[in-house]
Design a protein around this motif. Structure first.
Motif, PDB file in Angstrom:
ATOM      1  N   LEU B 253       0.818  -1.219   0.000  1.00 32.58           N
ATOM      2  CA  LEU B 253       0.000   0.000   0.000  1.00 32.58           C
ATOM      3  C   LEU B 253       0.851   1.269   0.000  1.00 32.58           C
ATOM      4  N   CYS B 254       2.027   1.197   0.638  1.00 29.23           N
ATOM      5  CA  CYS B 254       2.807   2.424   0.808  1.00 29.23           C
ATOM      6  C   CYS B 254       3.289   2.952  -0.536  1.00 29.23           C
ATOM      7  N   ILE B 255       3.491   2.052  -1.499  1.00 28.35           N
ATOM      8  CA  ILE B 255       4.041   2.506  -2.782  1.00 28.35           C
ATOM      9  C   ILE B 255       3.028   3.316  -3.603  1.00 28.35           C
ATOM     10  N   PRO B 256       1.817   2.796  -3.854  1.00 32.92           N
ATOM     11  CA  PRO B 256       0.873   3.651  -4.589  1.00 32.92           C
ATOM     12  C   PRO B 256       0.542   4.935  -3.841  1.00 32.92           C
ATOM     13  N   PHE B 257       0.424   4.855  -2.506  1.00 31.64           N
ATOM     14  CA  PHE B 257       0.089   6.064  -1.740  1.00 31.64           C
ATOM     15  C   PHE B 257       1.204   7.101  -1.893  1.00 31.64           C
ATOM     16  N   ALA B 258       2.452   6.636  -1.771  1.00 34.80           N
ATOM     17  CA  ALA B 258       3.577   7.576  -1.884  1.00 34.80           C
ATOM     18  C   ALA B 258       3.642   8.148  -3.304  1.00 34.80           C
ATOM     19  N   ALA B 259       3.308   7.323  -4.307  1.00 33.13           N
ATOM     20  CA  ALA B 259       3.339   7.808  -5.688  1.00 33.13           C
ATOM     21  C   ALA B 259       2.274   8.880  -5.909  1.00 33.13           C
ATOM     22  N   ASN B 260       1.062   8.639  -5.370  1.00 32.00           N
ATOM     23  CA  ASN B 260      -0.004   9.638  -5.504  1.00 32.00           C
ATOM     24  C   ASN B 260       0.410  10.950  -4.833  1.00 32.00           C
ATOM     25  N   LEU B 261       1.021  10.829  -3.641  1.00 32.80           N
ATOM     26  CA  LEU B 261       1.416  12.039  -2.901  1.00 32.80           C
ATOM     27  C   LEU B 261       2.580  12.739  -3.594  1.00 32.80           C
ATOM     28  N   GLY B 262       3.527  11.957  -4.099  1.00 32.89           N
ATOM     29  CA  GLY B 262       4.698  12.559  -4.734  1.00 32.89           C
ATOM     30  C   GLY B 262       4.328  13.413  -5.935  1.00 32.89           C
ATOM     31  N   VAL B 429     -15.577  23.702   0.330  1.00 33.14           N
ATOM     32  CA  VAL B 429     -16.475  22.872  -0.483  1.00 33.14           C
ATOM     33  C   VAL B 429     -15.764  22.432  -1.765  1.00 33.14           C
ATOM     34  N   PHE B 430     -15.075  23.373  -2.429  1.00 37.72           N
ATOM     35  CA  PHE B 430     -14.336  22.997  -3.633  1.00 37.72           C
ATOM     36  C   PHE B 430     -13.323  21.888  -3.317  1.00 37.72           C
ATOM     37  N   GLY B 431     -12.659  22.013  -2.176  1.00 37.06           N
ATOM     38  CA  GLY B 431     -11.654  21.012  -1.793  1.00 37.06           C
ATOM     39  C   GLY B 431     -12.264  19.636  -1.607  1.00 37.06           C
ATOM     40  N   ILE B 432     -13.365  19.572  -0.876  1.00 41.70           N
ATOM     41  CA  ILE B 432     -13.963  18.261  -0.600  1.00 41.70           C
ATOM     42  C   ILE B 432     -14.548  17.658  -1.873  1.00 41.70           C
ATOM     43  N   VAL B 433     -15.127  18.523  -2.730  1.00 42.20           N
ATOM     44  CA  VAL B 433     -15.667  18.008  -3.997  1.00 42.20           C
ATOM     45  C   VAL B 433     -14.531  17.443  -4.849  1.00 42.20           C
ATOM     46  N   ALA B 434     -13.381  18.133  -4.858  1.00 36.95           N
ATOM     47  CA  ALA B 434     -12.238  17.643  -5.632  1.00 36.95           C
ATOM     48  C   ALA B 434     -11.829  16.255  -5.160  1.00 36.95           C
ATOM     49  N   ILE B 435     -11.729  16.067  -3.844  1.00 35.83           N
ATOM     50  CA  ILE B 435     -11.295  14.766  -3.312  1.00 35.83           C
ATOM     51  C   ILE B 435     -12.337  13.689  -3.610  1.00 35.83           C
ATOM     52  N   LEU B 436     -13.594  13.992  -3.324  1.00 36.28           N
ATOM     53  CA  LEU B 436     -14.635  12.981  -3.526  1.00 36.28           C
ATOM     54  C   LEU B 436     -14.734  12.587  -4.996  1.00 36.28           C
ATOM     55  N   LEU B 437     -14.790  13.609  -5.854  1.00 38.16           N
ATOM     56  CA  LEU B 437     -14.992  13.357  -7.277  1.00 38.16           C
ATOM     57  C   LEU B 437     -13.848  12.515  -7.852  1.00 38.16           C
ATOM     58  N   SER B 438     -12.610  12.869  -7.496  1.00 37.36           N
ATOM     59  CA  SER B 438     -11.498  12.179  -8.158  1.00 37.36           C
ATOM     60  C   SER B 438     -11.240  10.809  -7.543  1.00 37.36           C
ATOM     61  N   ASN B 439     -11.967  10.440  -6.477  1.00 37.34           N
ATOM     62  CA  ASN B 439     -11.918   9.049  -6.045  1.00 37.34           C
ATOM     63  C   ASN B 439     -12.600   8.153  -7.071  1.00 37.34           C
ATOM     64  N   PHE B 440     -13.530   8.730  -7.824  1.00 45.54           N
ATOM     65  CA  PHE B 440     -14.315   7.918  -8.756  1.00 45.54           C
ATOM     66  C   PHE B 440     -13.941   8.156 -10.210  1.00 45.54           C
ATOM     67  N   SER B 480      -5.308  14.922  -6.026  1.00 42.03           N
ATOM     68  CA  SER B 480      -4.242  13.937  -5.826  1.00 42.03           C
ATOM     69  C   SER B 480      -4.363  13.207  -4.498  1.00 42.03           C
ATOM     70  N   LEU B 481      -5.213  13.696  -3.604  1.00 41.92           N
ATOM     71  CA  LEU B 481      -5.361  13.044  -2.297  1.00 41.92           C
ATOM     72  C   LEU B 481      -6.414  11.940  -2.333  1.00 41.92           C
ATOM     73  N   ALA B 482      -7.038  11.743  -3.496  1.00 41.03           N
ATOM     74  CA  ALA B 482      -8.065  10.713  -3.616  1.00 41.03           C
ATOM     75  C   ALA B 482      -7.406   9.376  -3.881  1.00 41.03           C
ATOM     76  N   MET B 483      -7.440   8.477  -2.913  1.00 44.07           N
ATOM     77  CA  MET B 483      -6.802   7.166  -3.119  1.00 44.07           C
ATOM     78  C   MET B 483      -7.502   6.073  -2.333  1.00 44.07           C
ATOM     79  N   ILE B 513      -6.531   8.648   4.921  1.00 46.56           N
ATOM     80  CA  ILE B 513      -5.567   9.559   4.296  1.00 46.56           C
ATOM     81  C   ILE B 513      -6.290  10.732   3.623  1.00 46.56           C
ATOM     82  N   GLY B 514      -7.405  10.434   2.956  1.00 47.83           N
ATOM     83  CA  GLY B 514      -8.163  11.499   2.299  1.00 47.83           C
ATOM     84  C   GLY B 514      -8.678  12.521   3.312  1.00 47.83           C
ATOM     85  N   THR B 515      -9.165  12.011   4.455  1.00 50.71           N
ATOM     86  CA  THR B 515      -9.720  12.904   5.466  1.00 50.71           C
ATOM     87  C   THR B 515      -8.627  13.766   6.097  1.00 50.71           C
ATOM     88  N   VAL B 516      -7.537  13.108   6.518  1.00 52.11           N
ATOM     89  CA  VAL B 516      -6.436  13.855   7.121  1.00 52.11           C
ATOM     90  C   VAL B 516      -5.827  14.812   6.093  1.00 52.11           C
TER      91      VAL B 516
END
Lengths: 168, 533
Positions: B253-262, B429-440, B480-483, B513-516
């Motif tokens: 798990l650490c590898i995809p998460f680190a790649a998304n964050l990087g 609101v824009f921030g949360i919509v960005a995270i939620l939307l890009s999860n899907f 990028s925080l959607a994972m 991770i998305g919430t934090v």
């Protein structure tokens, strides 16, 4: 995602059962079929749908009633069937002589010999390796097979080939 | 045609037609056409009946056809003009339709229609009598002031085509060419070997080491390519660990998460960053390479450390040692040296932009030209570059241009009653919509759909106290925080496919991770980004 077949051709029912049993773990992602002789194998192969079926791996005995294993593989190679384009081939040996061996490599294009009797782990390891090679050679999207095959090599292939959806 | 394609097509066409027929007074016809294209693209990008980059190209095609001066729509619907008839010194008679409800006429000057205020003295169904000092007998006025081309001057089609070679696209091209060279000469693998060494063999150390190198590589190369390569390196090692060891899940798990964050850490780290930079430069804000890094790296480091703690806590290791045996040497052929020098020099120029002032897009042409000149990157690699990612981004940029030019973005923002939320609430609101939307959906698509809106929200003055940069970063970083799901990003998909991780493991960790991360982005936005702009 194509339906990838593993075909085992062996005239002794006990041996064929053993092969199929040893390869059962692959049935999660592959279609495992047994044939008792060359004629039955040919019938199965000609019944495949070139659009959706691909043969990943053939295990073939050499000495069988009717057409011999090597002769079947040579004939199949000449026929150039679409589902057999990237197929990996393994010949069960024990009885092949020197001339047969040369012919098997030069004309039938076999990838491996496997001496009878084999260890189940050895058979599964070989199957895993050859199917991994097949998936890469046939350029089949590798993700669905990572859990069953050699995931490190498939990850490497994904990286080298660069054809994943990057924009995610 | 399968059912999904059919549904997408019906919805997209319905959206397009609805937008054109919508009875809206405060949106120009050009804005309605753009809204139609926006809805069409949104449906196709979300449901994906065709690949997302193909949808991007359709967006550009539709814009060229329907919104450009050279397109058939503009060519065949040229507004008729009429000359005013002088009644007295500065009193004129015009067709009634030439005067708008706001007492304006549209006067043609240098090929463009401009609104000019007049005083309406008398108006009948057919004619209007107006007073104006600006009219002359030669003045050409739009016979119908409400004609779509009188309200909006269609830009040249090159405006839309140019997005394919937008400076930000060139910046990415530079990154792609360097990544192709690095992969060919195995620089990436050698870097892994060298950077991992000082992290020792204790599992916790190895894990943060792997995360650091993954994040570092994905900041300059594609997140997906980095994940695939790291998986190829790491899988043989963790496959050797005992079957029941949960630490294997943590590593996978650490590898995809680190790649998304990087990907967050540099302008070229991931395509949503390009969408943010493109939208900002449209507003005249240019963010240097190092400024972007200065703004985002602290967040990335904090998140990496957090994810490391989280995964160690949830998936502790039973082993005392984890041996990663990596072998290999740096190539020393002349071509390899050319690569090291050109790539090193490019990155150096990128991070020293403040000293020499050369923009990062301009610098990006150096590796493109030199690496192909030295044949470090040959025809085969050129053909293998991810061109479709550039097309995807170009379509997003083109949509942003049209949404701004036609006033659509402003209108869409105006539809929402933001007053209730306040500026800070709206940004949240824009921030949360960005995270939620890009999860899907694709992160790039999420950024593309949201960026024009958040930009015009800030530009309209409704977000008092917020800088454009803060808003753009909040959305880009948010995507990028959607994972949380395997479909959230390609790195996640690769990790799940290995069979080492069950989807629920990924969902649990990804949601945390998305919430934090969301909290961290807002903290950065309010306490850091916004204070320096």
């Amino acid at each position: 995602m194509p339906d990838i077949h593993i075909l085992c051709i062996e005239d002794e029912p006990d041996v064929l059962d053993a092969v199929l049993r040893d390869l059962a773990p692959f049935e999660e992602k592959f279609t495992l079929t047994g044939a008792a002789d060359a004629a039955e194998a040919r019938e199965i192969l000609e019944g495949l749908d070139p659009e959706n079926d691909a043969v990943g791996l053939i295990f073939c005995d050499h000495i069988m009633p009717g057409q011999r294993g090597i002769d079947l593989l040579i004939a199949l190679r000449k026929d150039n069937l679409q589902p057999l384009e990237h197929t990996r081939k393994v010949l069960f040996t024990g009885q092949a002589d020197h001339a047969d061996t040369i012919q098997a490599i030069n004309e039938a294009g076999i990838d491996r010999y496997l001496a009878k009797p084999w260890e189940a782990d050895e058979l599964r390891g070989l199957t895993r390796k050859l199917l991994t090679e097949f998936v890469i050679a046939a350029r089949i999207p590798p993700l669905p097979y990572m859990a069953v095959l050699d995931s490190a090599r498939l990850a490497e292939a994904i990286h080298d080939r660069n054809d994943f959806n990057e924009a995610g | 045609m399968n059912q999904k394609t059919l549904i997408a097509l019906v919805l997209a066409v319905a959206g397009f037609v609805t937008a054109l027929l919508l009875p809206v007074a405060d949106l120009s016809m050009a804005g309605q056409i753009t809204l139609g294209i926006f809805l069409f693209a949104a449906v196709f990008w979300v449901l994906e009946p065709i690949p997302i980059y193909a949808t991007s190209l359709i967006v550009i095609l539709l814009q060229v056809l329907l919104l450009s001066a050279q397109g058939p729509l503009a060519q065949y619907t040229v507004p008729e003009t009429v000359q005013p008839v002088r009644l007295e010194a500065d009193t004129w008679e015009l067709p009634a339709a030439a005067v708008t409800d706001e007492a304006k006429v549209r006067m043609k000057r240098n090929g463009r229609f401009q609104a000019v205020d007049v005083e309406v003295l008398e108006s009948t169904a057919a004619t209007a009598t107006v007073r104006s000092a600006e009219l002359t007998e030669e003045t050409a006025l739009a016979r119908r002031a409400a004609h779509w081309q009188a309200e909006f001057t269609p830009p040249s089609y090159t405006v839309f085509l140019n997005t394919l070679a937008n400076p930000i696209i060139i910046l990415f091209l530079g990154g792609f060419v360097m990544a192709a060279g690095a992969s060919k000469y195995r620089v990436d693998r050698n870097l892994i070997r060298i950077i991992l060494r000082p992290f020792g063999t204790r599992p916790a150390g190895v894990m943060i080491g792997m995360m650091a190198i993954t994040a570092l590589l994905s900041a300059f190369m594609s997140n997906t390519a980095t994940t695939a390569m790291m998986m190829a390196v790491v899988l043989p090692v963790i496959s050797a660990a005992p079957e029941g060891d949960r630490f294997r899940i943590g590593v996978a798990l650490c590898i995809p998460f680190a790649a998304n964050l990087g990907g967050i850490a540099t302008p070229i780290g991931t395509p949503p960053n390009a969408i943010a930079l493109g939208a900002l430069s449209q507003q005249g804000v240019n963010i240097p390479f190092t400024t972007w890094m200065g703004l985002t790296v602290p967040l990335v480091v904090v998140m990496l450390v957090f994810v490391w703690f989280l995964l160690l806590k949830v998936f502790p290791s039973r082993e005392k040692n984890l041996a990663l045996e990596l072998t290999g040497t740096f190539e020393t052929s002349p071509k390899a040296w050319a690569l090291y020098i050109v790539a090193g020099g490019t990155i150096l120029l990128w991070v020293t932009e403040a000293l020499h002032g050369l923009s990062s897009s301009l610098v990006a042409l150096i590796p493109v030209a030199l690496l192909t000149a030295f044949q470090v990157v040959e025809k085969k690699e050129v053909r293998n570059l991810p061109w479709e990612v550039l097309w995807l981004m170009a379509g997003g940029l083109a949509l942003g241009v049209a949404m701004r030019e036609t006033g659509l973005a402003e209108w869409m923002v105006g539809v929402v009653p933001w007053g209730v939320l306040g500026a800070a609430g709206a940004l949240a609101v824009f921030g949360i919509v960005a995270i939620l939307l890009s999860n899907f959906i694709s992160n790039t698509v999420a950024a593309t759909l949201l960026m024009p809106l958040v930009m015009s929200f800030v530009a309209s003055g409704m977000a008092e106290g917020f800088a454009l940069t803060t808003a753009a970063l909040t959305v880009a970083v948010g995507t990028s925080l959607a994972m949380a799901l395997p479909v959230s990003t390609p790195p996640n998909a690769i990790a799940v496919s290995t069979g080492l991780i069950r989807t629920p493991d990924m969902v649990k960790m990804g949601v945390i991770i998305g919430t934090v991360g969301y909290g961290a982005v807002l903290a950065m936005a309010f306490l850091f980004w916004n204070l320096i702009f």
